[in-house]
Design an enzyme around this catalytic site. Structure first.
Site, PDB file in Angstrom:
ATOM      1  N   LYS A 191     107.073  22.990 -53.236  1.00  0.00           N
ATOM      2  CA  LYS A 191     107.404  22.262 -52.002  1.00  0.00           C
ATOM      3  C   LYS A 191     107.078  23.141 -50.798  1.00  0.00           C
ATOM      4  CE  LYS A 191     110.537  21.743 -48.940  1.00  0.00           C
ATOM      5  NZ  LYS A 191     109.729  21.451 -47.766  1.00  0.00           N
ATOM      6  N   GLU A 267     113.923  34.996 -51.544  1.00  0.00           N
ATOM      7  CA  GLU A 267     113.300  35.960 -50.623  1.00  0.00           C
ATOM      8  C   GLU A 267     113.626  35.454 -49.230  1.00  0.00           C
ATOM      9  OE1 GLU A 267     111.697  38.652 -51.583  1.00  0.00           O
ATOM     10  OE2 GLU A 267     111.554  38.170 -53.707  1.00  0.00           O
ATOM     11  N   CYS A 302     108.490  38.125 -42.165  1.00  0.00           N
ATOM     12  CA  CYS A 302     109.838  38.488 -42.620  1.00  0.00           C
ATOM     13  C   CYS A 302     110.086  39.976 -42.472  1.00  0.00           C
ATOM     14  CB  CYS A 302     110.023  38.058 -44.071  1.00  0.00           C
ATOM     15  SG  CYS A 302     108.723  38.660 -45.152  1.00  0.00           S
ATOM     16  N   GLU A 401     117.471  37.403 -36.670  1.00  0.00           N
ATOM     17  CA  GLU A 401     116.032  37.328 -36.894  1.00  0.00           C
ATOM     18  C   GLU A 401     115.429  36.335 -35.902  1.00  0.00           C
ATOM     19  OE1 GLU A 401     114.613  35.393 -40.496  1.00  0.00           O
ATOM     20  OE2 GLU A 401     113.169  37.012 -40.730  1.00  0.00           O
TER      21      GLU A 401
END
Ligand code: NAD
Length: 497
Positions: A191, A267, A302, A401
């Site tokens: 997906k 992750e 990331c 973040e």
């Protein structure tokens, strides 16, 4: 390969045929509901196409097919050497179609075409071939049994894998999952993010062309709260592998507990510290690297080096070098091969980044570079690479973040303080240390709670080493042989002799 100009890429973009349908059991197909959503390019706001908006009904179809294919053994019981050959062909097809895939990636999520072509497509192909090449070189174990027993310790594919991936490296993140998942014999439902579904949809057909049997790789585009959730809650998905935000990662653990306790491998996000000590071997190299660590891929990485921790005694020398180095990272049209920074993935993400810049101002940090949206007239979503000095680690821009090109500069006095600040976030994905003192390098690297640590460089690595996070950056590892753990169950078979 011929070098294409911006005009060439723009012509190809006009000629491009965009496939937006799901891929189930070897065929492109509309969503069961017939629903679609619009795929808008962040490059200039143009409509790229309509994408199938899959939901639980499509998840059911895909899981049923994946299960049937898995049980048939057509892939799961194929000799590893044969799976290897197919995976290498699959990787080869990505390379053969590199220009088309790179163009899809750039139009879909805004990254520079030079990166799509030079990094994303080759990186994705490498992830497929590396895992494929490894699969016939891994041996199982015989346990240290008594004389009249034989204990076999074997690895088996888990079965049906749901892979949910993000939009920042759409093709590469998908292939970090597909390489080990397919090589070990599983059937997969991929997906992609609703913000960047195009390359995942395209490679589904390449997989079948390479020889992966129909039904082994299915691709379901759609929203997280519809088809993503349906996969995560499905009783017949054995393992869920995910790359994305920590917020959704936590939700997936809940879905697993509410359904069949499927294995969940995550992750997730990061807020990585890049620590520059006064005895760094080359301050110019460290500055250039610090600029790249926040500007590459528009900061939508990331492992972005989003917190630059600088020893106080060199701050006034070092920061101007970083500001100067950042000038080479100039946003521009991503279809221009000389562009180094493209567009942010969409208006929503751009507004998020701008609101963090606002919060930096409000919290009293000092803007020393960038800070604004630019190229608005293009219809695209471009933000200047930005640096805030005078950041305290408690500020929002140091804790959360941002996932955009916004760098927080924090000063420290001692190695202990640097480590304390570095570890003081919920994340633990990556970190870097710059020093010429080998003991300090090792001691700092050991003290950092992060899955990857770089010394005198930022963001090094290839398929040979595992990648993943400590703390709320996730669990499990992508890449390397360690990734195979996610896609296999360990079985002990005791034979009485
Ligand atoms: P996201 O968490 O918003 O979405 C990731 C995927 O999850 C998408 O496909 C989305 O549709 C799906 N999703 C959303 N809600 C869901 C739900 N309720 N159920 C099931 N699926 C759902 O993340 P994003 O914005 O696409 O990506 C950015 C994030 O990814 C950042 O936090 C970044 O750090 C992280 N990331 C991590 C790594 C890593 O290897 N650790 C690599 C790249 C990106």
């Amino acid at each position: 390969m011929t070098t294409l100009t911006r005009a060439d890429w723009e012509q190809r973009a006009r000629d491009l045929k965009i496939e937006g349908r799901a891929y189930i059991n070897g065929e492109y197909t509309d969503a069961v509901s017939g629903e679609t959503f619009e795929c808008i390019s962040p490059v200039d706001g143009r409509l790229l196409g309509k994408i199938a908006s899959c939901d639980a009904a499509d998840a059911q179809r895909a899981v049923d097919n994946a299960r049937a294919t898995f049980n048939s053994g057509v892939w799961s019981r194929l000799a590893p050497a044969k799976r290897k050959a197919v995976m290498i062909r699959f990787a080869g097809l990505l390379k053969q179609n590199a220009q088309e895939l790179a163009l899809l990636e750039t139009l879909d999520m805004g990254k520079p075409i030079s990166d799509s072509l030079g990094i994303d497509v080759p990186g994705a192909a490498q992830a497929l071939s590396w895992s494929g090449e490894a699969i016939d070189k891994i041996y199982d174990e015989v346990a240290a049994t008594p004389h009249d027993q034989l204990g076999l310790v074997t690895r088996e594919p888990v079965g049906v894998v749901g892979a949910i991936v993000p939009w920042n490296f759409p093709l590469m993140m998908a292939c970090w999952k597909l390489g080990p998942a397919l090589s070990t014999g599983n059937s997969v439902i991929l997906k992609p993010s609703e913000k960047s579904p195009l390359t995942a949809i395209r490679i589904a057909a390449l997989a079948v062309e390479a020889g992966i049997p129909k039904g082994v790789l299915n691709v379901l585009p759609g929203y997280g709260h519809t088809v993503g959730k349906a996969l995560a809650l499905h009783m017949d998905v054995d393992t869920l592998v995910f790359t994305g935000s920590t917020k959704i990662a936590k939700q997936l653990m809940i879905y697993s507990g509410e359904s069949n306790m499927k294995r969940v491998w995550l992750e997730a996000g990061g807020k990585s510290p890049n620590i520059v000590f006064a005895d760094a071997p080359d301050l110019q190299a460290a500055a250039e690297s610090a600029a790249g660590a926040i500007a590459f891929n528009q900061g939508e990485v990331c492992t972005a080096g989003s917190r630059l921790l600088v020893e106080r005694s060199i701050k006034d020398t070092f920061l101007p070098l970083v500001i100067e180095a950042l000038k080479t990272w100039k946003p521009g049209n991503p279809l221009d091969p000389s562009t180094t920074v493209g567009a942010l993935v969409d208006t929503q993400q751009m507004n998020t980044v701008l609101s963090y810049i606002e919060s930096g101002h409000t919290d009293g940090a000092k803007l020393v570079a960038g800070g604004k949206r630019i190229l608005e007239e293009t219809g695209g979503t471009y933000v200047e690479p930005t640096i805030f000095d005078g950041v305290s680690n408690a500020m929002k821009i140091a804790q959360e973040e941002i996932f955009g090109p916004v760098l927080s500069v924090i000063t420290f006095d001692t190695a202990e303080e640097a480590v304390q600040i570095a570890n003081d976030t919920p994340y633990g994905l990556a970190a870097a240390v710059w020093t010429r003192d080998i003991s300090k390098a090792h001691l700092t690297a050991k003290a950092l709670r992060a899955g990857s640590v770089w010394v005198n460089q930022y963001d090094g690595g290839d398929m040979t080493a595992p990648f993943g996070g400590f703390k709320q950056s996730g669990n499990g590892r992508d890449k390397s042989l360690h990734a195979f753990d996610k896609y296999t169950e360990l079985k002990a078979t005791w034979i009485k002799l």
